[in-house]
Design a protein around this motif. Sequence first.
Motif, short mmCIF file in Angstrom:
data_model
loop_
_atom_site.label_atom_id
_atom_site.label_comp_id
_atom_site.label_asym_id
_atom_site.label_seq_id
_atom_site.Cartn_x
_atom_site.Cartn_y
_atom_site.Cartn_z
N GLU A 137 -1.31 30.96 2.07
CA GLU A 137 -2.34 30.44 2.97
C GLU A 137 -2.32 31.22 4.30
O GLU A 137 -3.37 31.51 4.88
CB GLU A 137 -2.11 28.95 3.22
N ARG A 157 -6.44 29.66 -13.95
CA ARG A 157 -6.13 29.04 -12.65
C ARG A 157 -6.69 29.87 -11.50
O ARG A 157 -7.29 29.35 -10.56
CB ARG A 157 -4.61 28.92 -12.51
N ARG A 189 5.47 29.36 -1.70
CA ARG A 189 4.36 30.23 -2.13
C ARG A 189 3.05 29.83 -1.45
O ARG A 189 2.32 30.68 -0.94
CB ARG A 189 4.22 30.15 -3.66
N LEU A 190 2.76 28.53 -1.44
CA LEU A 190 1.44 28.12 -0.92
C LEU A 190 1.33 28.36 0.58
O LEU A 190 0.25 28.70 1.08
CB LEU A 190 1.14 26.67 -1.30
N GLU A 194 9.01 29.02 -5.99
CA GLU A 194 9.02 27.74 -5.25
C GLU A 194 7.62 27.52 -4.69
O GLU A 194 7.18 28.21 -3.76
CB GLU A 194 10.06 27.78 -4.12
N VAL A 195 6.93 26.53 -5.26
CA VAL A 195 5.51 26.33 -4.94
C VAL A 195 5.28 26.06 -3.46
O VAL A 195 4.28 26.53 -2.88
CB VAL A 195 4.91 25.20 -5.82
N LEU A 196 6.19 25.32 -2.80
CA LEU A 196 5.96 24.97 -1.40
C LEU A 196 6.11 26.17 -0.47
O LEU A 196 5.50 26.22 0.59
CB LEU A 196 6.91 23.84 -0.98
N PHE A 213 -3.82 36.41 -4.40
CA PHE A 213 -3.59 35.78 -5.69
C PHE A 213 -2.17 35.26 -5.70
O PHE A 213 -1.29 35.84 -5.06
CB PHE A 213 -3.78 36.78 -6.84
N GLU A 214 -1.95 34.18 -6.46
CA GLU A 214 -0.62 33.59 -6.51
C GLU A 214 -0.09 33.60 -7.94
O GLU A 214 -0.82 33.25 -8.87
CB GLU A 214 -0.67 32.13 -6.02
N ALA A 215 1.18 33.98 -8.08
CA ALA A 215 1.85 33.91 -9.38
C ALA A 215 3.17 33.19 -9.20
O ALA A 215 3.86 33.38 -8.20
CB ALA A 215 2.08 35.31 -9.94
N ALA A 216 3.51 32.34 -10.19
CA ALA A 216 4.73 31.53 -10.07
C ALA A 216 5.97 32.28 -10.54
O ALA A 216 7.08 31.85 -10.26
CB ALA A 216 4.56 30.24 -10.87
N ILE A 224 -2.58 31.55 -16.00
CA ILE A 224 -2.82 32.05 -14.64
C ILE A 224 -4.23 32.60 -14.45
O ILE A 224 -4.83 32.42 -13.39
CB ILE A 224 -1.78 33.12 -14.22
N GLU A 243 3.71 35.88 -14.99
CA GLU A 243 2.34 35.63 -14.53
C GLU A 243 1.82 36.83 -13.74
O GLU A 243 0.65 37.22 -13.88
CB GLU A 243 2.30 34.38 -13.64
N ALA A 244 2.69 37.40 -12.91
CA ALA A 244 2.27 38.55 -12.10
C ALA A 244 1.81 39.71 -12.98
O ALA A 244 0.81 40.37 -12.70
CB ALA A 244 3.41 38.99 -11.19
N LEU A 262 0.51 39.57 -15.93
CA LEU A 262 -0.81 39.27 -16.50
C LEU A 262 -1.93 39.65 -15.52
O LEU A 262 -2.97 40.18 -15.91
CB LEU A 262 -0.92 37.79 -16.86
N VAL A 263 -1.71 39.36 -14.24
CA VAL A 263 -2.71 39.71 -13.22
C VAL A 263 -2.76 41.23 -13.03
O VAL A 263 -3.83 41.83 -12.97
CB VAL A 263 -2.39 39.00 -11.88
#
Lengths: 140, 155
Positions: free
Chosen positions: B30, A29, B25-26, B21-23, B40-43, A26, B47-48, B50-51
Amino acid sequence: MVNVEIVCEPRLEEDKTTVLVVEDEIIIRLMIADTLRAQGITVIEASNGDEALRVLQSSLPVQLLFTDIRMPSELDGLALAQAARAARPGLKLIVASSQPAGHEVAGLADAFFAKPFDLEAVVRRVKSLLAEAHHARDRR
Amino acid sequence: MREIDAEPPKVAGTILVVEDEVLIRLVIAEYLRDCGYRVFEAAHADEALLVLRQSERPIDVVFTDVEMPGSMDGFALAQWVRANRVGTDVILAGSVARAVQAASDLCDQQNSVPKPYDPQTVHDRIRRLLASRGPLKRDLQSAQQQSRSLDGPPS
């Protein structure tokens, strides 16, 4: 007084400079996506090959795919790139990997970057490939 | 595209969107960017984290789905944020409708930029994207067969 309502559509609907960035780490990315967005490029982020496939299966416009090769998903970057190439012939393709590029990558990708890569060099290549895609579309 | 040395746009806040769900999230991400936020985006929650653990990336709002794969769901992520990131707000959105409403509310709080488009447009767009399926599956099967036939492991 006449009220004029300006109705805007989401940029992704009409955007002609959309890059799909596929990377499972991440922080990497995020750095790539943030840097490209700072250049005014619309970026779709996918955390693995399966997510990227969902995007490519949708009606979203994508002009360039930037993908890592090794990812912990059913679909690795190489299979994703091959599928994307077959489904979207005009798509520009950049591949990144911590390993040297094999012959299959050389025959498939428009550009290859070995990790760790120079982000400015990636941005320059992305912009030049998007310009190529733009010119190719204009000629049609 | 802006020039390469252009100033980055000024934003009034940073939001971390966590959605598997990527669709969805994006589109949410946006929309929030179009409202003027840095996003910022996390899946997923791992991941979140880590940010969030990166102190050089201050996050004002964590905007998270409730049900997610991985070691933590949205509730557990919210608890972690409240315990470890005092001052960071958490918005839990358990459905697409609630996510769109929450994003719209955040947009209303952004005084510098008017709402770029109607939240219903966001909702319709997510529904349309989730329903859309292209011809890629056939190409994928072919690509996977080719990939399996290649010599050596992928790099």
